[in-house]
Write a protein that holds these residues in place. Structure first.
Motif, PDB file in Angstrom:
ATOM      1  N   LYS A   1      -4.854  -2.238   5.682  1.00 28.57           N
ATOM      2  CA  LYS A   1      -4.348  -2.226   7.054  1.00 28.57           C
ATOM      3  C   LYS A   1      -5.287  -1.444   7.984  1.00 28.57           C
ATOM      4  O   LYS A   1      -5.543  -1.858   9.109  1.00 28.57           O
ATOM      5  CB  LYS A   1      -2.938  -1.621   7.077  1.00 28.57           C
ATOM      6  CG  LYS A   1      -1.926  -2.503   6.332  1.00 28.57           C
ATOM      7  CD  LYS A   1      -0.651  -1.756   6.041  1.00 28.57           C
ATOM      8  CE  LYS A   1       0.356  -2.607   5.310  1.00 28.57           C
ATOM      9  NZ  LYS A   1       1.476  -1.840   4.767  1.00 28.57           N
TER      10      LYS A   1
ATOM     11  N   GLY B   1       8.163  -0.425   8.443  1.00 24.08           N
ATOM     12  CA  GLY B   1       6.855  -0.922   8.034  1.00 24.08           C
ATOM     13  C   GLY B   1       6.875  -1.906   6.894  1.00 24.08           C
ATOM     14  O   GLY B   1       5.830  -2.430   6.508  1.00 24.08           O
TER      15      GLY B   1
ATOM     16  N   LYS C   1      -2.599  -8.860   4.208  1.00 26.75           N
ATOM     17  CA  LYS C   1      -3.644  -7.919   4.625  1.00 26.75           C
ATOM     18  C   LYS C   1      -4.787  -7.838   3.635  1.00 26.75           C
ATOM     19  O   LYS C   1      -5.943  -7.597   4.014  1.00 26.75           O
ATOM     20  CB  LYS C   1      -3.075  -6.515   4.881  1.00 26.75           C
ATOM     21  CG  LYS C   1      -2.110  -5.999   3.805  1.00 26.75           C
ATOM     22  CD  LYS C   1      -0.693  -6.280   4.186  1.00 26.75           C
ATOM     23  CE  LYS C   1       0.210  -6.334   2.986  1.00 26.75           C
ATOM     24  NZ  LYS C   1       1.358  -5.486   3.050  1.00 26.75           N
TER      25      LYS C   1
ATOM     26  N   ASP D   1       0.199  -0.007  -3.388  1.00 24.97           N
ATOM     27  CA  ASP D   1       0.849   0.918  -2.457  1.00 24.97           C
ATOM     28  C   ASP D   1       0.467   2.355  -2.783  1.00 24.97           C
ATOM     29  O   ASP D   1      -0.106   3.055  -1.942  1.00 24.97           O
ATOM     30  CB  ASP D   1       2.375   0.754  -2.534  1.00 24.97           C
ATOM     31  CG  ASP D   1       2.836  -0.601  -2.050  1.00 24.97           C
ATOM     32  OD1 ASP D   1       2.732  -0.857  -0.846  1.00 24.97           O
ATOM     33  OD2 ASP D   1       3.292  -1.421  -2.872  1.00 24.97           O
TER      34      ASP D   1
ATOM     35  N   GLY E   1       4.898   1.681   4.068  1.00 21.81           N
ATOM     36  CA  GLY E   1       6.315   2.025   4.012  1.00 21.81           C
ATOM     37  C   GLY E   1       6.733   2.551   2.651  1.00 21.81           C
ATOM     38  O   GLY E   1       7.535   3.494   2.556  1.00 21.81           O
ATOM     39  N   THR E   2       6.190   1.952   1.599  1.00 24.12           N
ATOM     40  CA  THR E   2       6.568   2.366   0.233  1.00 24.12           C
ATOM     41  C   THR E   2       6.204   3.839   0.011  1.00 24.12           C
ATOM     42  O   THR E   2       7.015   4.620  -0.485  1.00 24.12           O
ATOM     43  CB  THR E   2       5.854   1.461  -0.798  1.00 24.12           C
ATOM     44  OG1 THR E   2       6.233   0.117  -0.537  1.00 24.12           O
ATOM     45  CG2 THR E   2       6.199   1.835  -2.215  1.00 24.12           C
TER      46      THR E   2
ATOM     47  N   TYR F   1      10.039  -3.538  -0.563  1.00 20.53           N
ATOM     48  CA  TYR F   1       9.002  -2.861   0.234  1.00 20.53           C
ATOM     49  C   TYR F   1       7.623  -2.962  -0.421  1.00 20.53           C
ATOM     50  O   TYR F   1       6.614  -3.029   0.273  1.00 20.53           O
ATOM     51  CB  TYR F   1       9.299  -1.363   0.394  1.00 20.53           C
ATOM     52  CG  TYR F   1      10.596  -0.998   1.068  1.00 20.53           C
ATOM     53  CD1 TYR F   1      11.259  -1.897   1.904  1.00 20.53           C
ATOM     54  CD2 TYR F   1      11.151   0.266   0.887  1.00 20.53           C
ATOM     55  CE1 TYR F   1      12.444  -1.542   2.523  1.00 20.53           C
ATOM     56  CE2 TYR F   1      12.324   0.634   1.513  1.00 20.53           C
ATOM     57  CZ  TYR F   1      12.976  -0.276   2.318  1.00 20.53           C
ATOM     58  OH  TYR F   1      14.138   0.082   2.932  1.00 20.53           O
TER      59      TYR F   1
ATOM     60  N   GLU G   1       4.272  -3.915  -2.827  1.00 18.52           N
ATOM     61  CA  GLU G   1       3.432  -5.079  -3.106  1.00 18.52           C
ATOM     62  C   GLU G   1       3.741  -5.602  -4.510  1.00 18.52           C
ATOM     63  O   GLU G   1       4.333  -4.901  -5.337  1.00 18.52           O
ATOM     64  CB  GLU G   1       1.951  -4.678  -3.025  1.00 18.52           C
ATOM     65  CG  GLU G   1       1.514  -4.258  -1.641  1.00 18.52           C
ATOM     66  CD  GLU G   1       1.796  -5.343  -0.603  1.00 18.52           C
ATOM     67  OE1 GLU G   1       1.244  -6.447  -0.701  1.00 18.52           O
ATOM     68  OE2 GLU G   1       2.587  -5.080   0.324  1.00 18.52           O
TER      69      GLU G   1
HETATM   70  N1  HSE Z   1       3.976  -2.759   0.591  1.00 16.34           N
HETATM   71  C1  HSE Z   1       3.790  -2.619   1.976  1.00 16.34           C
HETATM   72  C2  HSE Z   1       4.362  -1.281   2.426  1.00 16.34           C
HETATM   73  C3  HSE Z   1       4.493  -3.731   2.687  1.00 16.34           C
HETATM   74  O1  HSE Z   1       5.105  -0.652   1.661  1.00 16.34           O
HETATM   75  O2  HSE Z   1       4.067  -0.838   3.527  1.00 16.34           O
HETATM   76  C4  HSE Z   1       4.238  -3.747   4.158  1.00 16.34           C
HETATM   77  O3  HSE Z   1       2.926  -4.132   4.430  1.00 16.34           O
END
Ligand code: HSE
Ligand code: NAP
Length: 430
Positions: free
Chosen positions: A207, A302, A107, A198, A162-163, A190, A192
């Motif tokens: 996103k 996610g 992304k 995050d 998600g994080t 989860y 980056e």
């Molecule tokens: N690091 C991102 C998150 C991974 O926690 O959502 C998913 O794109």
């Protein structure tokens, strides 16, 4: 059966190895769905000696992934390295220029360079697919670009990282430390590569830039998105939000107004019992509102190996089937350079936490500033009494323009009685 669809995977971390596992486990079913087998020809990462828990024997290992773009035995490049610049960006550009389809979960790359890359893909009549880049396993790109193609999109908003959602949920439910929960999110795959992406809201911002481009036909224009993350939030905020009947969620919001499109990425309070309020842990949730379809909500994991790799493989199947859809759902040359509505002009209710000295006249000073900005108090909480010591005072405020609220907050923050920077969050009823 016809010729296999031949792919190379660059990047064999959480997502790249997940893709190998799915292609191996579901090879026969995938071949039926795609109309031909999907075959991995080559792989690339930095460290050839690393045990990745997948069998790489029989696959061609390439040290420099840039070489993959030039090979004529490969139909599609699966870019799973990450980063808006450097190796990943170079590989994607070279691959598109060489007429190879690209599937990516990156992304950051698309939020910064998506418009130019979409133009290049279009020129070469190939696919640039990125379902995994937004909301992990939720097929939100397909939903917005294909499922809702008949609609004028009014708004798209939700929980996009998600994080952060995992951290906010765990902190609330278990009282654990921010850094402790972040470490666990990293261990679960989860986060980056740089987790500040995050917690500072940058990943969710990437996103939102992609979703707004799809929804409104604009360039992703990440650079002009105002972002606030969650790293300044404390257990105290999570506690007070709960006491007031809310949950804190990092929300990305893009909404069409008469005067233009408003985008914002920031932590907000949402009612506990609302649909977004009940989305917990690593789950993401995205609302889309279209003029004919009305509102719809998609919820799913996610982040993490399985959900993200699932989205990557779905893109591969689509391309192997021969499906060709413009990256942003319309010809790239027809994407508009956006004019964004100043988020400061939108109205919202607010939560304001102040760490102030517990002494006479404090609330009078704060409320005088609120009065000057014509901001009306809805409720106020202060627990306990500790004369001369700092104490938390939490206010909720009736609807006010975001600009006036920010100015008032700055003025309150400058008072001598303040012991910390005020914590200000929108209250979204959504
Ligand atoms: N690091 C991102 C998150 C991974 O926690 O959502 C998913 O794109
Ligand atoms: P990761 O676990 O850190 O893996 C990155 C991989 O890239 C590693 O295998 C690494 O090699 C390789 N790599 C790094 N630099 C390289 C270089 N210069 N040349 C070749 N290979 C290089 O990352 P990830 O979590 O899988 O994420 C990959 C992409 O998916 C990113 O764009 C990320 O934003 C996106 N994404 C991730 C998730 C998720 O939940 N993790 C969800 C959605 C999207 P070594 O292993 O040899 O070090």
């Amino acid at each position: 059966m016809t010729q296999p669809f031949r792919i190379a995977i660059a990047g064999l971390g959480t997502v790249g190895t997940g893709v190998i596992k799915i292609l191996e486990k579901h090879a026969a079913e995938i071949a039926l769905r795609a109309g031909r087998p999907v075959e991995i020809i080559a792989v690339s990462a930095r460290d050839k000696s690393k045990d990745r828990g997948v069998d790489l024997s029989g696959l061609d290992w390439v040290d420099d992934c840039a070489e993959l773009a030039a090979r004529d035995d490969i139909d599609a490049i699966v870019e799973m390295i990450g980063g808006s610049e450097g190796k990943a960006a170079d590989l994607v550009r070279r691959s598109l220029a060489a007429g190879k389809h690209v599937v990516t979960a990156n992304k950051a790359l698309l939020a910064h360079h998506g418009y130019g890359l979409a133009l290049l893909a279009e020129e070469k009549n190939i696919s640039l697919a990125y379902e995994a880049a937004v909301a992990g396993g939720i097929p939100i790109i397909k939903t917005l670009r294909e499922g809702f193609a008949a609609n004028e999109i009014r708004s798209v908003y939700g929980i996009l990282n998600g994080t952060c959602n995992y951290i906010l949920t765990e902190m609330r439910e278990t009282g654990r430390d921010f850094s402790d929960v972040l470490k666990e999110a990293q261990e679960k795959g989860y986060a980056e590569a740089d987790p500040s992406f995050d917690v500072d809201g940058i990943d969710a911002g990437h996103k939102l830039a992609l979703l707004s481009a799809l929804a409104f036909g604009t360039h992703p224009d990440f650079e002009n998105l105002k972002i606030t993350g969650i790293s300044h939030l404390t257990a105290t905020d999570i506690h007070f939000a709960g006491e007031l009947g809310y949950r804190i969620k990092l929300l990305g919001i893009a909404r069409r107004h008469d005067a233009g499109i408003m985008r914002t990425l920031e932590p907000c309070l949402v009612p506990k019992e609302s649909q977004l309020g009940s989305v917990e842990g690593v789950f993401n949730a995205v609302f889309i509102e279209g003029d004919f379809v009305g509102k719809s909500l998609s919820v799913g994991r996610g982040a993490g190996e399985g959900p993200t790799a699932s989205a990557v493989v779905a893109d591969l199947i689509d391309i192997a089937r021969g499906l060709r859809i413009p990256a942003f759902g319309r010809p790239a040359k027809d994407m508009a350079a956006p004019t964004w509505l100043d988020a400061g002009k939108t109205q919202s209710r607010y939560y304001l936490r102040l760490e102030v000295l517990d002494e006479p006249g404090v609330i009078a000073q704060v409320s005088a500033i609120l009065r000057d900005y014509k901001i009306s108090i809805e409720s106020m909480i202060q627990h306990g009494r500790d004369p001369g010591q700092p104490v938390s005072v939490v206010l909720t405020l009736h609807e006010v323009s975001s600009g006036a609220m920010q100015d008032a907050c700055r003025a309150i923050g400058a008072l001598d009685i303040m012991r910390e920077k005020p914590c200000l969050m929108r209250i979204e009823s959504l």
